[in-house]
Write a protein that holds these residues in place. Structure first.
Motif, PDB file in Angstrom:
ATOM      1  N   MET A 152       0.828  -1.207   0.000  1.00 34.87           N
ATOM      2  CA  MET A 152       0.000   0.000   0.000  1.00 34.87           C
ATOM      3  C   MET A 152       0.865   1.260   0.000  1.00 34.87           C
ATOM      4  SD  MET A 152      -2.529  -1.880  -0.004  1.00 34.87           S
ATOM      5  CE  MET A 152      -2.958  -3.527   0.568  1.00 34.87           C
ATOM      6  N   LEU A 153       1.989   1.214   0.712  1.00 35.40           N
ATOM      7  CA  LEU A 153       2.843   2.392   0.803  1.00 35.40           C
ATOM      8  C   LEU A 153       3.642   2.622  -0.478  1.00 35.40           C
ATOM      9  CD1 LEU A 153       4.101   2.006   4.466  1.00 35.40           C
ATOM     10  CD2 LEU A 153       2.620   3.809   3.581  1.00 35.40           C
ATOM     11  N   GLU A 154       3.957   1.553  -1.208  1.00 34.11           N
ATOM     12  CA  GLU A 154       4.741   1.703  -2.431  1.00 34.11           C
ATOM     13  C   GLU A 154       3.963   2.404  -3.539  1.00 34.11           C
ATOM     14  OE1 GLU A 154       5.925  -2.278  -3.302  1.00 34.11           O
ATOM     15  OE2 GLU A 154       7.749  -2.142  -2.104  1.00 34.11           O
ATOM     16  N   ARG A 155       2.647   2.161  -3.574  1.00 36.38           N
ATOM     17  CA  ARG A 155       1.768   2.835  -4.540  1.00 36.38           C
ATOM     18  C   ARG A 155       2.212   2.613  -5.994  1.00 36.38           C
ATOM     19  NH1 ARG A 155      -1.364   6.353  -1.279  1.00 36.38           N
ATOM     20  NH2 ARG A 155      -2.254   7.305  -3.121  1.00 36.38           N
ATOM     21  N   LYS A 156       2.589   1.388  -6.315  1.00 35.64           N
ATOM     22  CA  LYS A 156       2.955   1.059  -7.686  1.00 35.64           C
ATOM     23  C   LYS A 156       1.706   0.706  -8.481  1.00 35.64           C
ATOM     24  CE  LYS A 156       7.656  -0.311  -6.633  1.00 35.64           C
ATOM     25  NZ  LYS A 156       8.718  -1.333  -6.801  1.00 35.64           N
ATOM     26  N   PRO A 157       1.702   0.939  -9.789  1.00 32.73           N
ATOM     27  CA  PRO A 157       0.464   0.766 -10.558  1.00 32.73           C
ATOM     28  C   PRO A 157       0.040  -0.673 -10.793  1.00 32.73           C
ATOM     29  CG  PRO A 157       2.249   1.475 -12.004  1.00 32.73           C
ATOM     30  CD  PRO A 157       2.760   1.576 -10.599  1.00 32.73           C
TER      31      PRO A 157
END
Length: 215
Positions: A152-157
């Motif tokens: 969730m923290l990485e926010r990769k697509p």
């Protein structure tokens, strides 16, 4: 945006999955179903570019992931059966170490906004009170939540998740479902394997059912 073209994968000289041909658009999910041994994990590994292909290709943003591996890995978040976290670090250290690897924003663990976001995610995951606890002291379900909190923290697509609800209790599964919903609403893509179908939205979810005796 993410396409699988005429894909076939072998393992041990035996074809595990073949004839996979599909595309997943932004804001959409693919759920992969099948009994144990049907090839779900192998297929997801091929989707992630981790296994050689007998035929076909995997494309991200129109590029074969084998020829654009660096870009693909920069935008891919993969959670396999192994959570990919360190038992010797605390919950918080695991999250911040991931940020400092350079693929997730560099200073994200050191500024005020990022710390607030970190606390928010840890609270939603039921991990805030455990943030200074080393992972070897946690249950398997709690370790799984740490791996997903990092996601969730990485926010990769692009999220590729292998049995993400494994070891999760009902509350954690509801949290994961809410996170999937938010990710898809923001235009992200998810492909996951599961024995328990998740509510990722009927209108934006495709289902792939595997048979056979793969892995």
């Amino acid at each position: 945006m993410y396409s699988i073209e005429h894909l076939a994968v072998e393992r041990g000289g035996r074809t595990i999955v073949s004839g996979i041909d599909l595309s997943i658009e932004a804001g959409s999910a693919l759920q992969i179903h099948g009994a144990n041994g049907s090839g779900k994990t192998t297929l997801l590994g091929a989707f992630a570019g981790l296994l050689p292909l007998v035929r076909g290709r995997v494309c991200w943003r129109g590029e074969d992931v084998r020829s654009a591996a660096r870009q693909f890995r920069r935008e891919l978040a993969f959670v396999g059966h192994s959570n990919g976290v360190s038992d010797d670090l605390t919950v918080q250290e695991n999250l911040r170490f991931s940020a400092l690897l350079g693929e997730t924003g560099g200073h994200s663990g050191r500024n005020r906004a990022a710390r607030a976001r970190e606390e928010e995610v840890l609270g939603q995951a039921g991990l805030l009170a455990l943030r200074h606890t080393r992972l070897h002291q946690l249950s398997q379900g709690q370790r799984r939540r740490v791996a997903l909190a990092r996601l969730m923290l990485e926010r990769k697509p692009l999220w590729l998740l292998d049995e993400p609800t494994d070891t999760l209790d009902a509350d954690a599964t509801r949290w994961l479902t809410a996170c999937l919903d938010a990710h898809l609403r923001e235009g992200g893509i998810v492909a996951l394997t599961t024995h328990r179908p998740l509510d990722s939205g009927r209108h934006r979810t495709r289902h792939l059912y595997l048979g056979g005796n793969g892995r």
